[in-house]
Scaffold this active site. Structure first.
Site, PDB file in Angstrom:
ATOM      1  CG  HIS A  77       1.638   1.815  -0.659  1.00 23.09           C
ATOM      2  ND1 HIS A  77       1.103   2.417  -1.817  1.00 23.09           N
ATOM      3  CD2 HIS A  77       1.317   2.510   0.304  1.00 23.09           C
ATOM      4  CE1 HIS A  77       0.531   3.508  -1.606  1.00 23.09           C
ATOM      5  NE2 HIS A  77       0.725   3.669  -0.260  1.00 23.09           N
ATOM      6  CG  ASP A 116       0.125   2.058  -4.956  1.00 30.38           C
ATOM      7  OD1 ASP A 116       1.089   2.639  -4.615  1.00 30.38           O
ATOM      8  OD2 ASP A 116      -0.329   0.872  -4.580  1.00 30.38           O
ATOM      9  CG  HIS A 117       2.582   7.221  -3.039  1.00 29.24           C
ATOM     10  ND1 HIS A 117       1.909   6.757  -2.356  1.00 29.24           N
ATOM     11  CD2 HIS A 117       3.966   7.438  -2.458  1.00 29.24           C
ATOM     12  CE1 HIS A 117       2.516   6.607  -1.205  1.00 29.24           C
ATOM     13  NE2 HIS A 117       3.659   6.852  -1.294  1.00 29.24           N
ATOM     14  CE  LYS A 158       7.507   5.139  -2.258  1.00 29.53           C
ATOM     15  NZ  LYS A 158       7.692   6.591  -1.664  1.00 29.53           N
TER      16      LYS A 158
HETATM   17  C1  BG6 Z   1       0.311   6.347   2.172  1.00 24.35           C
HETATM   18  C2  BG6 Z   1      -0.225   6.020   3.666  1.00 24.35           C
HETATM   19  O1  BG6 Z   1      -0.369   5.707   1.230  1.00 24.35           O
HETATM   20  O2  BG6 Z   1       1.590   5.725   2.243  1.00 24.35           O
HETATM   21  C3  BG6 Z   1       0.428   6.552   4.591  1.00 24.35           C
HETATM   22  O3  BG6 Z   1      -1.655   6.505   3.736  1.00 24.35           O
HETATM   23  C4  BG6 Z   1       1.989   6.000   4.519  1.00 24.35           C
HETATM   24  O4  BG6 Z   1      -0.087   6.027   5.898  1.00 24.35           O
HETATM   25  C5  BG6 Z   1       2.631   6.370   3.325  1.00 24.35           C
HETATM   26  O5  BG6 Z   1       2.753   7.009   5.578  1.00 24.35           O
HETATM   27  C6  BG6 Z   1       3.951   5.989   3.179  1.00 24.35           C
HETATM   28  O6  BG6 Z   1       4.471   6.361   2.019  1.00 24.35           O
HETATM   29  P1  BG6 Z   1       5.891   6.623   1.588  1.00 24.35           P
HETATM   30  O7  BG6 Z   1       6.240   6.900   0.360  1.00 24.35           O
HETATM   31  O8  BG6 Z   1       6.528   7.698   2.587  1.00 24.35           O
HETATM   32  O9  BG6 Z   1       6.558   5.192   1.866  1.00 24.35           O
END
Ligand code: BG6
Length: 520
Positions: free
Chosen positions: A266, A203-204, A208
């Site tokens: 997220h 989960d990216h 952060k």
């Molecule tokens: C992704 C979603 O997981 O996260 C996107 O699929 C979204 O729709 C993005 O734009 C948001 O990531 P960040 O890091 O730009 O907040």
């Protein structure tokens, strides 16, 4: 103050350099879908940053697979042509070249056994020539429908077996399933071939720095934890607002919508870090156990609750960064009568000793007034009685704002006396900005995650139960929403606004307001 600030900065620079240790164990990173968006936007730039900081193992190679017929030389040339836009402006060409020379390309269909036989052969050759020792990390950067099949084939061809001290790991991107049932099915599919400790569900948001800092902020400081509970906190707001629209992802987004795309992953990660009990160590399972407890504590919504405490929205035309933009229904690959939500807001409760009765308001949306991810913790007001005979008519609550992005930082709002002969009160902010102390190191958020996966540290990855618990939280909302086609009059918010009136109403009827980056 300036001196103190400089001091902190010096210590931190030193600390940052030694922070990620250089990986010692050689390995090959195998990227499925290497010719796609994720690889060029995130994975290669992150690998570049890791390489430039000398964090990658000395014996390290990349094997990329995709469908297009190309030789390794042709793929490297293609990558060279497009990567410029995604690397830091002051890219060191020699570092990029050194990384690009480690890339091997293999064309193949991910659904055919032959591809895996050829992959096996190529990996043997790479191990022999680059000394990568038989340790492989398989990265799924493909469409989600292929994750299970690829892992099954890897298993069939013996590529997931850890023999003679080697390791084999699989990194799975989101979306992990599209509801609770499919997430469970995918977990079962993966676990048929892999042991849980070999699976790294990414989960990216956990990559952060500011998200990781929530734990440090809470547990490395003595002053916040004693007030971090229902006795002192009135409510919490978690906002993930994007100014971007759906861009070229209409096809995926029509199926997903804001709820699936952002909430079980997220937003719930942010909720978990904010609400969890202190783990007894930072070991992967200690942290993941505490996160699981938070998710288990989220009070399930009945269908009536969904109608009362969840608001859906879809953007119409409006503006983004001062320019006119179209509504969702005319974006590419979107149906002109689409009922897909691009915004969702909800109120949740966590039923445990610490949080019982404290509302957590979550919202996320595309094409909102600006890009803003932040957590707002609003404390209960002080008793008013001392000020009854003054000109003050109300005391403002203390508010702690954790800004995840952009403009990363933390601020605390409190009341102060406005200088003058009478008692007048104004609100002031004590503000910490990351950039002031730590500069702006280039990173994509994937560096720590890739490094950790190579190091075998799963703390920042999702365990099977965490994923399923996340889906369980939103499942009732998905069900109710699906059973009410046409329930909302879409589009119901302008591009460039803070979302639909229903979301405002959700807080207003409880005498509260969304913070909107400082507005409330
Ligand atoms: C992704 C979603 O997981 O996260 C996107 O699929 C979204 O729709 C993005 O734009 C948001 O990531 P960040 O890091 O730009 O907040």
């Amino acid at each position: 103050m300036a001196y103190a600030r400089r001091k902190a900065l010096d210590m931190t620079a030193e600390h940052l350099l030694s922070d990620l240790p250089q990986l010692r164990t050689p390995c090959v990173m195998v990227i499925f879908g290497v010719d796609g968006d994720l690889a060029k936007r995130k994975l290669f730039p992150a690998l570049y940053n890791l390489m430039s900081g000398r964090f990658l193992p000395e014996r390290f190679s990349i094997v990329g697979l995709d469908r297009a017929e190309m030789t390794t030389a042709e793929f490297r040339e293609k990558l060279d042509r497009v990567i410029g836009d995604y690397l830091p402006a002051d890219v060191e060409q020699s570092v990029w070249q050194a990384l690009s020379e480690r890339v091997h390309y293999l064309a193949g269909d991910f659904q055919e056994g032959l591809t895996y036989r050829r992959l096996n052969d190529l990996l043997q050759q790479v191990d022999a020539s680059a000394g990568t020792g038989g340790n492989y990390i398989f990265y799924m950067a493909t469409i989600p429908g292929l994750f299970g099949q690829i892992v099954m084939h890897l298993g069939e061809y013996g590529l997931t077996v850890e023999r003679d001290g080697t390791w084999r790991r699989v990194v799975i991107e989101k979306p992990f399933g599209h509801d609770l049932e499919s997430a469970r099915a995918l977990n079962r599919e993966l676990q048929r071939v892999l042991q849980e400790r070999q699976i790294y569900r990414i989960d990216h948001y956990l990559g952060k720095e500011t998200v990781q800092n929530i734990l440090v902020f809470r547990f490395a400081n003595g002053i916040f934890e004693p007030v971090w509970n229902r006795q002192y906190i009135d409510h919490v707001q978690i906002t993930v607002a994007e100014s971007l629209g759906v861009e070229h992802r209409g096809r995926y987004y029509e199926e997903a919508g804001a709820l699936r795309d952002m909430v079980p992953n997220h937003l719930l990660q942010l909720l978990c870090f904010l609400a969890m009990e202190p783990p007894n160590s930072f070991a992967a399972d200690a942290v993941r156990d505490e996160k699981a407890k938070v998710l288990r504590g989220v009070v399930p919504l009945s269908s009536l609750d969904v109608l009362r405490f969840v608001a859906f929205g879809q953007y119409g035309p409006g503006t983004a960064e001062g320019k006119p933009v179209v509504g969702y229904r005319v974006e590419p690959h979107v149906a002109p009568t689409s009922m897909t939500e691009t915004f969702v807001a909800m109120k949740l409760f966590i039923d445990n000793w610490r949080w019982a009765g404290v509302p957590f308001y979550l919202r996320t949306g595309k094409r909102m007034a600006r890009r803003l991810t932040e957590i707002v913790v609003q404390f209960k007001r002080a008793p008013f009685m001392l000020f009854r005979k003054t000109a003050v008519d109300r005391l403002a609550p203390n508010v702690l704002v954790i800004r995840i992005q952009p403009d990363e930082g933390i601020s605390l709002r409190f009341d102060a006396k406005v200088p003058g002969p009478t008692v007048r009160i104004g609100t002031v902010d004590m503000d910490f900005q990351y950039a002031d102390y730590f500069g702006n190191a280039p990173h994509t958020g994937y560096e720590t995650l890739l490094h950790d996966a190579m190091a075998g540290d799963a703390t920042l990855f999702q365990r099977a139960d965490n994923i399923e618990l996340g889906w369980a939280v939103v499942q009732m909302i998905l069900d109710v929403w699906k059973s009410l086609p046409g329930a909302a009059a879409f589009p119901n918010y302008h591009s460039g606004s803070w979302g639909p009136p229903e979301a405002e109403a959700l807080l207003k009827r409880e005498g509260r307001e969304w913070w909107d980056g400082g507005r409330a």
